[in-house]
Design an enzyme around this catalytic site. Structure first.
Site, PDB file in Angstrom:
ATOM      1  N   SER A   1      14.340  69.728  93.778  1.00 16.41           N
ATOM      2  CA  SER A   1      13.420  70.003  92.603  1.00 16.41           C
ATOM      3  C   SER A   1      14.360  70.965  91.601  1.00 16.41           C
ATOM      4  O   SER A   1      14.777  72.222  92.320  1.00 16.41           O
ATOM      5  CB  SER A   1      12.225  70.330  92.559  1.00 16.41           C
ATOM      6  OG  SER A   1      11.303  69.577  93.391  1.00 16.41           O
TER       7      SER A   1
ATOM      8  N   ARG B   1       6.878  78.800  96.289  1.00 13.42           N
ATOM      9  CA  ARG B   1       8.333  79.102  96.162  1.00 13.42           C
ATOM     10  C   ARG B   1       8.802  80.525  95.762  1.00 13.42           C
ATOM     11  O   ARG B   1       9.604  80.627  95.052  1.00 13.42           O
ATOM     12  CB  ARG B   1       8.890  78.167  94.764  1.00 13.42           C
ATOM     13  CG  ARG B   1       8.745  76.585  94.962  1.00 13.42           C
ATOM     14  CD  ARG B   1       9.540  76.024  96.243  1.00 13.42           C
ATOM     15  NE  ARG B   1       9.564  74.763  96.186  1.00 13.42           N
ATOM     16  CZ  ARG B   1       8.769  73.813  96.955  1.00 13.42           C
ATOM     17  NH1 ARG B   1       7.890  74.541  97.556  1.00 13.42           N
ATOM     18  NH2 ARG B   1       8.955  72.575  96.854  1.00 13.42           N
TER      19      ARG B   1
ATOM     20  N   GLU C   1      14.222  76.350  89.712  1.00 14.69           N
ATOM     21  CA  GLU C   1      13.885  76.719  90.943  1.00 14.69           C
ATOM     22  C   GLU C   1      15.152  77.365  91.642  1.00 14.69           C
ATOM     23  O   GLU C   1      15.169  78.341  92.230  1.00 14.69           O
ATOM     24  CB  GLU C   1      13.397  75.497  91.460  1.00 14.69           C
ATOM     25  CG  GLU C   1      12.777  75.690  92.944  1.00 14.69           C
ATOM     26  CD  GLU C   1      12.515  74.847  94.058  1.00 14.69           C
ATOM     27  OE1 GLU C   1      11.182  74.226  93.742  1.00 14.69           O
ATOM     28  OE2 GLU C   1      13.189  74.073  94.527  1.00 14.69           O
TER      29      GLU C   1
HETATM   30  N1  EPU Z   1       5.713  62.494  88.194  1.00 12.26           N
HETATM   31  C1  EPU Z   1       5.976  61.940  87.187  1.00 12.26           C
HETATM   32  N2  EPU Z   1       7.161  61.634  86.837  1.00 12.26           N
HETATM   33  C2  EPU Z   1       8.308  62.107  87.800  1.00 12.26           C
HETATM   34  C3  EPU Z   1       8.088  62.951  88.861  1.00 12.26           C
HETATM   35  C4  EPU Z   1       6.799  62.983  89.199  1.00 12.26           C
HETATM   36  O1  EPU Z   1       4.889  61.638  86.700  1.00 12.26           O
HETATM   37  O2  EPU Z   1       9.322  61.858  87.499  1.00 12.26           O
HETATM   38  C5  EPU Z   1       4.185  62.939  88.831  1.00 12.26           C
HETATM   39  C6  EPU Z   1       4.106  62.005  90.051  1.00 12.26           C
HETATM   40  O3  EPU Z   1       3.381  60.950  89.712  1.00 12.26           O
HETATM   41  C7  EPU Z   1       2.989  62.857  90.800  1.00 12.26           C
HETATM   42  C8  EPU Z   1       3.160  64.343  90.461  1.00 12.26           C
HETATM   43  O4  EPU Z   1       4.121  64.256  89.125  1.00 12.26           O
HETATM   44  O5  EPU Z   1       1.766  62.803  90.036  1.00 12.26           O
HETATM   45  C9  EPU Z   1       3.954  65.065  91.458  1.00 12.26           C
HETATM   46  O6  EPU Z   1       5.016  64.797  91.883  1.00 12.26           O
HETATM   47  P1  EPU Z   1       5.602  64.543  93.358  1.00 12.26           P
HETATM   48  O7  EPU Z   1       4.538  64.099  94.154  1.00 12.26           O
HETATM   49  O8  EPU Z   1       6.946  63.826  93.570  1.00 12.26           O
HETATM   50  O9  EPU Z   1       5.863  66.131  93.787  1.00 12.26           O
HETATM   51  P2  EPU Z   1       6.661  67.365  92.559  1.00 12.26           P
HETATM   52  O10 EPU Z   1       5.451  68.120  92.484  1.00 12.26           O
HETATM   53  O11 EPU Z   1       7.339  66.407  91.821  1.00 12.26           O
HETATM   54  C10 EPU Z   1       6.894  69.049  94.646  1.00 12.26           C
HETATM   55  C11 EPU Z   1       7.846  69.765  95.187  1.00 12.26           C
HETATM   56  C12 EPU Z   1       8.874  69.141  95.976  1.00 12.26           C
HETATM   57  C13 EPU Z   1       8.283  68.580  97.090  1.00 12.26           C
HETATM   58  C14 EPU Z   1       7.224  67.758  96.538  1.00 12.26           C
HETATM   59  C15 EPU Z   1       6.144  67.115  97.779  1.00 12.26           C
HETATM   60  C16 EPU Z   1       8.432  71.651  93.561  1.00 12.26           C
HETATM   61  C17 EPU Z   1       9.073  72.288  92.407  1.00 12.26           C
HETATM   62  N3  EPU Z   1       8.709  70.618  94.022  1.00 12.26           N
HETATM   63  O12 EPU Z   1       7.587  68.131  93.708  1.00 12.26           O
HETATM   64  O13 EPU Z   1       9.813  69.836  96.708  1.00 12.26           O
HETATM   65  O14 EPU Z   1       9.119  67.641  97.849  1.00 12.26           O
HETATM   66  O15 EPU Z   1       6.120  68.362  95.786  1.00 12.26           O
HETATM   67  O16 EPU Z   1       5.406  68.145  98.190  1.00 12.26           O
HETATM   68  O17 EPU Z   1       7.330  72.351  93.804  1.00 12.26           O
HETATM   69  C18 EPU Z   1      11.775  70.966  96.110  1.00 12.26           C
HETATM   70  O18 EPU Z   1      11.332  72.032  95.841  1.00 12.26           O
HETATM   71  O19 EPU Z   1      13.260  70.856  96.051  1.00 12.26           O
HETATM   72  C19 EPU Z   1      11.223  69.794  96.329  1.00 12.26           C
HETATM   73  C20 EPU Z   1      11.865  68.371  96.443  1.00 12.26           C
END
Ligand code: EPU
Length: 344
Positions: free
Chosen positions: A244, A167, A340
């Site tokens: 995010s 990012r 972010e």
């Molecule tokens: N999780 C929770 N509770 C929640 C949300 C997530 O426990 O409410 C846990 C999930 O179960 C999982 C982990 O956190 O084990 C990661 O969650 P997820 O796969 O949804 O991805 P993220 O890390 O929350 C990042 C990016 C997203 C991108 C996804 C998929 C960032 C800040 N966000 O989210 O990007 O779509 O991975 O690659 O890096 C964005 O930047 O706007 C965005 C949506």
């Protein structure tokens, strides 16, 4: 007299996906680079405060903007060359990101499918190096062209020049997007002909398996990722949000190990430099903020990392919730969350 592509006192509510109310003193609708050069050389306009606006999907407007907002609407997309290894696809900064990805897939040039359905514009994508499901856009950029608004000169940045990180990019680190120093006009992507699926992300593999796609092709991967995103991420057109809201924090190996001992289910992603990325969504959920509102804003019930405007929110509401969530996560886990989006 203002040039005809510049309007004054413009409502920005429809131009930011959080739908925060604010106005711009001046807004330039930039459809070709000569307009940027005109601004750079204009005795009055060149001196004004500037901000480069893409799709407004990573933006918190904290008030009215006194200055000149550059709304990037440069169109165009085409294959501009190929060699034995790759296709080179150019797109204007104003192209809608999702529409562009869909178009490349339809043309038979895969490689961006993991980034399907990300809101925003082509020109904004490199600034924060958008990424999802195991791919970051920087990996697919050959070079980009930007106008230096201090001089009006067209400058070329290779992918290496852009210094992409999680990012992050040179543009973001230097604050050029906020200061309006460089306006990215065109991005040239390099899409390798030897396509390799990126399905390492557990959720994507599971989604593909559910549809019996043992041999995934780019279209199937795009469909799987679109399905996951639609389940977890609210459509800004229906529920205003900016994706995010916090970055996933990258912490020391020691802190990650200590947290994992206390909380074995904490998702951890070891980084190349030995540090560990944690899932901010998990931290926010455990801190009690998933699906919880504070006034007209809240953290989304399907994905705690997404801050949503449930109607009529102002930037004060957003800032209040930002503080509350950060304090809760810091108190519970000793981890400092960094937003972010750009606060303008
Ligand atoms: N999780 C929770 N509770 C929640 C949300 C997530 O426990 O409410 C846990 C999930 O179960 C999982 C982990 O956190 O084990 C990661 O969650 P997820 O796969 O949804 O991805 P993220 O890390 O929350 C990042 C990016 C997203 C991108 C996804 C998929 C960032 C800040 N966000 O989210 O990007 O779509 O991975 O690659 O890096 C964005 O930047 O706007 C965005 C949506």
């Amino acid at each position: 007299m203002l040039p005809d592509f510049i309007a004054s006192d413009v409502d920005l509510t429809p131009r930011n996906t959080l739908a925060l109310p604010a106005r711009a003193e001046f807004l330039a609708n930039i459809t070709h680079i000569e307009q940027l050069q005109h601004i750079a050389r204009h005795p009055d306009l060149a001196k004004r405060r500037r901000f480069v606006l893409g799709g407004g999907s990573n933006l918190v407007l904290t008030g009215d903007f006194a200055g000149l907002m550059l709304a990037m609407a440069i169109p165009g997309k085409a294959c501009i060359g190929e060699d034995a290894q790759a296709w080179y696809i150019a797109a204007g900064a104003g192209e809608n990101w999702h529409a562009f990805v869909t178009w490349t897939l339809a043309q038979g040039w895969p490689g961006l499918e993991n980034l399907i359905l990300i809101p925003g514009s082509v020109g904004a994508a490199p600034v924060q190096n958008i990424g999802a499901y195991g791919l970051e856009v920087g990996e697919r950029i050959d070079h980009l062209e930007a106008i230096d608004l201090d001089t009006g000169r067209l400058t070329r940045f290779t992918a290496a020049d852009c210094g992409f990180g999680y990012r992050d990019s040179l543009f973001k680190r230097e604050g050029w997007h906020v200061q309006g120093r460089y306006a990215i006009a065109r991005v040239v992507f390099r899409l390798p002909k030897r396509w390799q699926p990126r399905t390492g992300y557990g959720e994507v593999a599971a989604e593909l398996a559910q549809h019996g796609s043992g041999d995934p092709n780019p279209t199937r991967i795009a469909a799987a990722i679109a399905a996951i995103r639609r389940r977890k991420l609210p459509d800004p057109a229906q529920l205003p949000n900016s994706g995010s809201f916090f970055q996933n924090p990258v912490v020391s190996a020691e802190l990650a190990a200590a947290l994992a001992t206390a909380h074995p289910s904490l998702p951890r992603y070891p980084q190349a430099d030995g540090r560990v990325k944690l899932a901010a969504g998990w931290l926010i959920e455990q801190a009690g903020w998933k699906g919880r509102n504070l006034g007209p804003v809240g953290m989304y019930e399907q994905q705690a990392l997404v801050l949503v405007n449930r109607g009529g929110a102002t930037s004060r509401d957003v800032q209040r919730l930002t503080r509350a969530v950060r304090e809760a996560v810091l108190a519970r886990f000793g981890v400092n969350l960094v937003p972010e989006p750009v606060f303008l």
